[in-house]
Design a protein around this motif. Structure first.
Motif, PDB file in Angstrom:
ATOM      1  N   ALA A   8       0.756  -1.240   0.143  1.00 44.98           N
ATOM      2  CA  ALA A   8       0.004   0.179  -0.585  1.00 44.98           C
ATOM      3  C   ALA A   8       0.505   1.560  -0.066  1.00 44.98           C
ATOM      4  CB  ALA A   8      -1.044   0.060   0.895  1.00 44.98           C
ATOM      5  N   ILE A   9       0.233   2.054  -0.502  1.00 44.23           N
ATOM      6  CA  ILE A   9       1.213   3.930  -0.978  1.00 44.23           C
ATOM      7  C   ILE A   9      -0.129   4.403  -0.358  1.00 44.23           C
ATOM      8  CG2 ILE A   9       2.142   5.169  -1.889  1.00 44.23           C
ATOM      9  CD1 ILE A   9       3.680   3.056  -3.814  1.00 44.23           C
ATOM     10  N   PRO A  10      -0.416   4.940   0.841  1.00 44.03           N
ATOM     11  CA  PRO A  10      -1.310   6.076   1.359  1.00 44.03           C
ATOM     12  C   PRO A  10      -1.445   7.273   0.708  1.00 44.03           C
ATOM     13  CG  PRO A  10       0.399   5.126   3.208  1.00 44.03           C
ATOM     14  CD  PRO A  10       0.362   4.518   1.881  1.00 44.03           C
ATOM     15  N   GLU A  11      -0.143   7.386   0.572  1.00 42.75           N
ATOM     16  CA  GLU A  11      -0.096   9.003  -0.017  1.00 42.75           C
ATOM     17  C   GLU A  11       0.465   9.119  -1.284  1.00 42.75           C
ATOM     18  OE1 GLU A  11       1.461  12.846  -0.589  1.00 42.75           O
ATOM     19  OE2 GLU A  11       2.780  11.174  -1.467  1.00 42.75           O
ATOM     20  N   GLY A  12      -0.516  10.346  -2.273  1.00 45.69           N
ATOM     21  CA  GLY A  12       0.068   9.704  -3.468  1.00 45.69           C
ATOM     22  C   GLY A  12      -0.162  11.146  -3.727  1.00 45.69           C
ATOM     23  N   TYR A  13       0.466  12.193  -5.114  1.00 45.32           N
ATOM     24  CA  TYR A  13      -0.492  13.257  -5.506  1.00 45.32           C
ATOM     25  C   TYR A  13       0.402  14.051  -6.829  1.00 45.32           C
ATOM     26  CZ  TYR A  13      -0.763  18.059  -5.464  1.00 45.32           C
ATOM     27  OH  TYR A  13      -1.978  19.430  -5.954  1.00 45.32           O
ATOM     28  N   ILE A  14       0.185  13.959  -7.906  1.00 45.20           N
ATOM     29  CA  ILE A  14       0.585  14.515  -9.180  1.00 45.20           C
ATOM     30  C   ILE A  14       1.037  15.923  -9.587  1.00 45.20           C
ATOM     31  CG2 ILE A  14       1.280  13.909 -11.942  1.00 45.20           C
ATOM     32  CD1 ILE A  14      -0.539  11.279 -11.550  1.00 45.20           C
ATOM     33  N   ARG A  71       4.769   4.662 -13.706  1.00 40.36           N
ATOM     34  CA  ARG A  71       4.550   5.817 -13.560  1.00 40.36           C
ATOM     35  C   ARG A  71       3.064   6.438 -13.892  1.00 40.36           C
ATOM     36  NH1 ARG A  71       8.474  10.728 -16.554  1.00 40.36           N
ATOM     37  NH2 ARG A  71       6.853  11.387 -15.932  1.00 40.36           N
ATOM     38  N   PHE A  72       3.014   6.746 -12.359  1.00 41.15           N
ATOM     39  CA  PHE A  72       0.915   6.578 -11.990  1.00 41.15           C
ATOM     40  C   PHE A  72       0.605   7.956 -13.880  1.00 41.15           C
ATOM     41  CE2 PHE A  72       2.153   4.967  -8.021  1.00 41.15           C
ATOM     42  CZ  PHE A  72       0.968   4.181  -7.981  1.00 41.15           C
ATOM     43  N   GLU A  79      -9.372   4.604 -16.607  1.00 42.11           N
ATOM     44  CA  GLU A  79      -8.661   6.488 -16.885  1.00 42.11           C
ATOM     45  C   GLU A  79      -7.556   6.732 -16.438  1.00 42.11           C
ATOM     46  OE1 GLU A  79     -11.060   8.551 -13.195  1.00 42.11           O
ATOM     47  OE2 GLU A  79     -12.055   6.513 -13.835  1.00 42.11           O
ATOM     48  N   ALA A  80      -7.152   8.475 -16.789  1.00 41.44           N
ATOM     49  CA  ALA A  80      -6.043   8.482 -16.105  1.00 41.44           C
ATOM     50  C   ALA A  80      -6.106   9.175 -14.677  1.00 41.44           C
ATOM     51  CB  ALA A  80      -5.809   9.995 -17.212  1.00 41.44           C
ATOM     52  N   ILE A  81      -5.036   9.288 -15.097  1.00 40.26           N
ATOM     53  CA  ILE A  81      -5.094   9.224 -12.893  1.00 40.26           C
ATOM     54  C   ILE A  81      -4.890  10.978 -12.796  1.00 40.26           C
ATOM     55  CG2 ILE A  81      -4.173   9.562 -10.904  1.00 40.26           C
ATOM     56  CD1 ILE A  81      -4.739   6.712 -11.389  1.00 40.26           C
ATOM     57  N   PRO A  82      -5.689  12.101 -11.952  1.00 39.85           N
ATOM     58  CA  PRO A  82      -5.876  13.479 -12.409  1.00 39.85           C
ATOM     59  C   PRO A  82      -4.748  14.258 -11.713  1.00 39.85           C
ATOM     60  CG  PRO A  82      -7.177  12.117 -10.655  1.00 39.85           C
ATOM     61  CD  PRO A  82      -7.008  11.627 -11.836  1.00 39.85           C
ATOM     62  N   PRO A  86      -4.945  14.192  -4.352  1.00 40.12           N
ATOM     63  CA  PRO A  86      -4.734  13.083  -3.580  1.00 40.12           C
ATOM     64  C   PRO A  86      -5.278  12.115  -3.937  1.00 40.12           C
ATOM     65  CG  PRO A  86      -5.928  14.757  -2.202  1.00 40.12           C
ATOM     66  CD  PRO A  86      -5.852  15.313  -3.504  1.00 40.12           C
ATOM     67  N   PHE A  87      -4.569  10.770  -3.671  1.00 40.10           N
ATOM     68  CA  PHE A  87      -4.527  10.200  -4.335  1.00 40.10           C
ATOM     69  C   PHE A  87      -4.005   8.534  -3.255  1.00 40.10           C
ATOM     70  CE2 PHE A  87      -1.779  10.154  -7.230  1.00 40.10           C
ATOM     71  CZ  PHE A  87      -1.047   8.891  -7.554  1.00 40.10           C
ATOM     72  N   ALA A  88      -4.805   7.353  -2.796  1.00 42.02           N
ATOM     73  CA  ALA A  88      -3.687   6.384  -2.078  1.00 42.02           C
ATOM     74  C   ALA A  88      -4.023   5.582  -3.509  1.00 42.02           C
ATOM     75  CB  ALA A  88      -3.768   5.604  -1.142  1.00 42.02           C
ATOM     76  N   SER A  89      -2.641   4.019  -3.069  1.00 44.96           N
ATOM     77  CA  SER A  89      -3.204   3.121  -4.246  1.00 44.96           C
ATOM     78  C   SER A  89      -2.737   1.178  -2.728  1.00 44.96           C
ATOM     79  CB  SER A  89      -2.276   3.350  -5.044  1.00 44.96           C
ATOM     80  OG  SER A  89      -1.019   2.897  -4.802  1.00 44.96           O
ATOM     81  N   VAL A  90      -3.221   1.025  -3.633  1.00 48.28           N
ATOM     82  CA  VAL A  90      -3.031  -0.739  -3.482  1.00 48.28           C
ATOM     83  C   VAL A  90      -2.680  -1.669  -4.422  1.00 48.28           C
ATOM     84  CG1 VAL A  90      -4.104  -2.996  -2.379  1.00 48.28           C
ATOM     85  CG2 VAL A  90      -4.756  -0.680  -1.032  1.00 48.28           C
ATOM     86  N   ILE A  91      -1.376  -1.893  -4.057  1.00 52.43           N
ATOM     87  CA  ILE A  91      -0.531  -2.481  -5.087  1.00 52.43           C
ATOM     88  C   ILE A  91      -0.784  -5.016  -4.957  1.00 52.43           C
ATOM     89  CG2 ILE A  91       1.368  -3.355  -6.769  1.00 52.43           C
ATOM     90  CD1 ILE A  91       0.898  -0.813  -4.332  1.00 52.43           C
ATOM     91  N   GLU A  92      -1.412  -5.316  -5.622  1.00 52.88           N
ATOM     92  CA  GLU A  92      -1.406  -6.980  -5.389  1.00 52.88           C
ATOM     93  C   GLU A  92      -0.861  -7.821  -6.875  1.00 52.88           C
ATOM     94  OE1 GLU A  92      -5.293  -7.914  -3.025  1.00 52.88           O
ATOM     95  OE2 GLU A  92      -6.001  -6.218  -5.451  1.00 52.88           O
TER      96      GLU A  92
END
Length: 122
Positions: A8-14, A71-72, A79-82, A86-92
Motif C-alpha cells: 500500500a502507498i497511502p500518499e499519492g499526488y501528481i 509512472r502514475f 482512466e487517467a490519474i488526475p 490526492p490519492f492512495a494505491s494498493v498493489i496486489e
C-alpha cells in the motif's frame, strides 16, 4: 523469492505543472517494483481517492528477475490519474514482489524528489 503479495502507498499526488525537459522531468509519482522470482509477476494497482470511488485495477507485468518502474501519470486504462488530486494505491501481485514509491516534483526549477518503501501487507 523476496517480498509480499500486497503493498500500500497511502500518499499519492501528481503535482500540477513542471519545469525542465519532457517527459523525464515532468512531475510524477512512480511505483518501482522488484520481482526476484524466476517467472513473470502480474501486478494489479487500485487507486483510491478521498471523494470518489476507487479506480482500477491497472494491470502491469514485471518480468522474471527484473525491476520495472511505472509512472502514475502514464496510467490511462481504465482512466487517467488526475493531476492536483490526492490519492492512495494498493498493489496486489500473484507473486511476492518489493515495492517502492517515488515522487518527482518539478514545479520549481529546484526539483524535489521523495522516495520511500511502500507499506508491505501480507
Amino acid at each position: 523469492m523476496t517480498g509480499k503479495h500486497t503493498w500500500a502507498i497511502p500518499e499519492g499526488y501528481i503535482p500540477e505543472g513542471s519545469t525542465g525537459p519532457e517527459p523525464e522531468m515532468r512531475s510524477h509519482e512512480s511505483l518501482c517494483v522488484l520481482n526476484t522470482a524466476d517467472e513473470e509477476a502480474t501486478v494489479e494497482i487500485t487507486v483510491y481517492f478521498p471523494d470518489r470511488e476507487p479506480v482500477g485495477p491497472y494491470e502491469k507485468t514485471v518480468p522474471a528477475e527484473r525491476t520495472a518502474h511505472f509512472r502514475f501519470d502514464e496510467f490511462d486504462d481504465p482512466e487517467a490519474i488526475p493531476e492536483g488530486e490526492p490519492f492512495a494505491s494498493v498493489i496486489e501481485s500473484d507473486l511476492p514482489i518489493v515495492c517502492q514509491h517515488t515522487r518527482l516534483d518539478s514545479r520549481q526549477a529546484e526539483n524535489a524528489l521523495l522516495s520511500t518503501i511502500a507499506y508491505p501487507g501480507e
